[in-house]
Design a protein around this motif. Sequence first.
Motif, short mmCIF file in Angstrom:
data_model
loop_
_atom_site.label_atom_id
_atom_site.label_comp_id
_atom_site.label_asym_id
_atom_site.label_seq_id
_atom_site.Cartn_x
_atom_site.Cartn_y
_atom_site.Cartn_z
N ALA A 42 0.83 -1.19 0.00
CA ALA A 42 0.00 0.00 0.00
C ALA A 42 0.87 1.25 0.00
O ALA A 42 2.03 1.22 0.47
CB ALA A 42 -0.94 0.01 1.21
N ARG A 43 0.32 2.33 -0.50
CA ARG A 43 1.02 3.61 -0.52
C ARG A 43 1.35 4.03 0.91
O ARG A 43 0.51 3.97 1.80
CB ARG A 43 0.13 4.66 -1.19
N MET B 204 -2.72 4.55 5.30
CA MET B 204 -3.53 3.88 6.32
C MET B 204 -4.20 4.93 7.21
O MET B 204 -3.53 5.81 7.75
CB MET B 204 -2.66 2.95 7.15
N VAL B 205 -5.52 4.83 7.34
CA VAL B 205 -6.23 5.77 8.22
C VAL B 205 -6.76 5.09 9.48
O VAL B 205 -7.05 5.77 10.47
CB VAL B 205 -7.39 6.46 7.47
N PHE C 196 3.25 -3.19 9.70
CA PHE C 196 3.50 -2.31 8.57
C PHE C 196 5.01 -2.17 8.39
O PHE C 196 5.70 -1.66 9.27
CB PHE C 196 2.87 -0.94 8.80
N ASP C 197 5.49 -2.63 7.24
CA ASP C 197 6.92 -2.55 6.94
C ASP C 197 7.15 -1.41 5.96
O ASP C 197 6.92 -1.53 4.77
CB ASP C 197 7.40 -3.88 6.34
N LEU D 123 6.55 3.31 -7.02
CA LEU D 123 5.63 3.31 -5.90
C LEU D 123 6.42 3.33 -4.59
O LEU D 123 7.29 2.50 -4.37
CB LEU D 123 4.75 2.06 -5.95
N ASP D 124 6.12 4.29 -3.73
CA ASP D 124 6.71 4.33 -2.40
C ASP D 124 5.78 3.54 -1.50
O ASP D 124 4.77 4.05 -1.00
CB ASP D 124 6.83 5.78 -1.94
N LEU D 125 6.12 2.26 -1.28
CA LEU D 125 5.18 1.31 -0.70
C LEU D 125 5.56 0.87 0.70
O LEU D 125 6.72 0.94 1.10
CB LEU D 125 5.09 0.06 -1.57
N MET D 126 4.56 0.41 1.43
CA MET D 126 4.76 -0.32 2.68
C MET D 126 4.09 -1.68 2.52
O MET D 126 3.06 -1.81 1.85
CB MET D 126 4.18 0.44 3.86
#
Length: 246
Positions: free
Chosen positions: A37-38, A42-43, A51-52, A71-74
């Motif tokens: 995910a971006r 996360m909200v 979350f990495d 993409l700057d992902l986690m």
Amino acid sequence: MQSPLFNYADQQSQERYALQNPQLLRVSLTGHDDILARKGSMVAYQGAIDFDGEYQSTSQRNASARTGEGLDLMRCSGQGTIYFANLAQYVHLVDVDHEGLTVDSAYVLALDSALHTEVIAVDSQYGISGSGKYQLNITGRGKVAMMTSGQPLMMQVTPEKYVSVDADAVVAWSTQLRVQMQAQTHASSIVRRRGNTGEGWELSFTGNGFALVQPSEVMPPQNAQIGEGLRGQFGNSGQNQNNSWN
């Protein structure tokens, strides 16, 4: 306590990906199905979720350094439910299959970790340095959650009906389509992205597939120039970074 706000309680679903509402994505994890995910999207979440934020493959890191696209992902793993959103943009779910999906990375919210991403270039027919556009090819089988500013337009492309779209408004298209980047203005004014018409570069699609367009353009800032680093992207002194027009 009573309030109409309680009408917005979390929605139960058996689907892994589901929309809590048009601007909020709900993803269920069962412990063996990581997603990407971006970062910062996360909200809220429930359950034991990890979350990495350091996730990035070597190829993604090299592509991002070389092109600025990526993409700057986690990586999200564990068991529970996660809610994602970005700037209250509309969220859309796409099943990627053998056809593949080409998308601007700015509009990707989340995707299955099993999917493969690769940076590709869409070059200008004029060969002007810095005028090309980089995109992401997403292949494999899985789901992608994309975002648009406003409700989008899906345009069908056929051999009998080609489609041209503004390069600042296009979100994604079928990978098998043939695409060419060209100027909407006369050659004498294309160095300035929007020339004298208020328009700039367009992507022309031919073949069989679709092109997804949002009702919003990522406008270049005032006095922006091609190929001039921060000044080229944001105008003089790096201002107007958030499309803030004076």
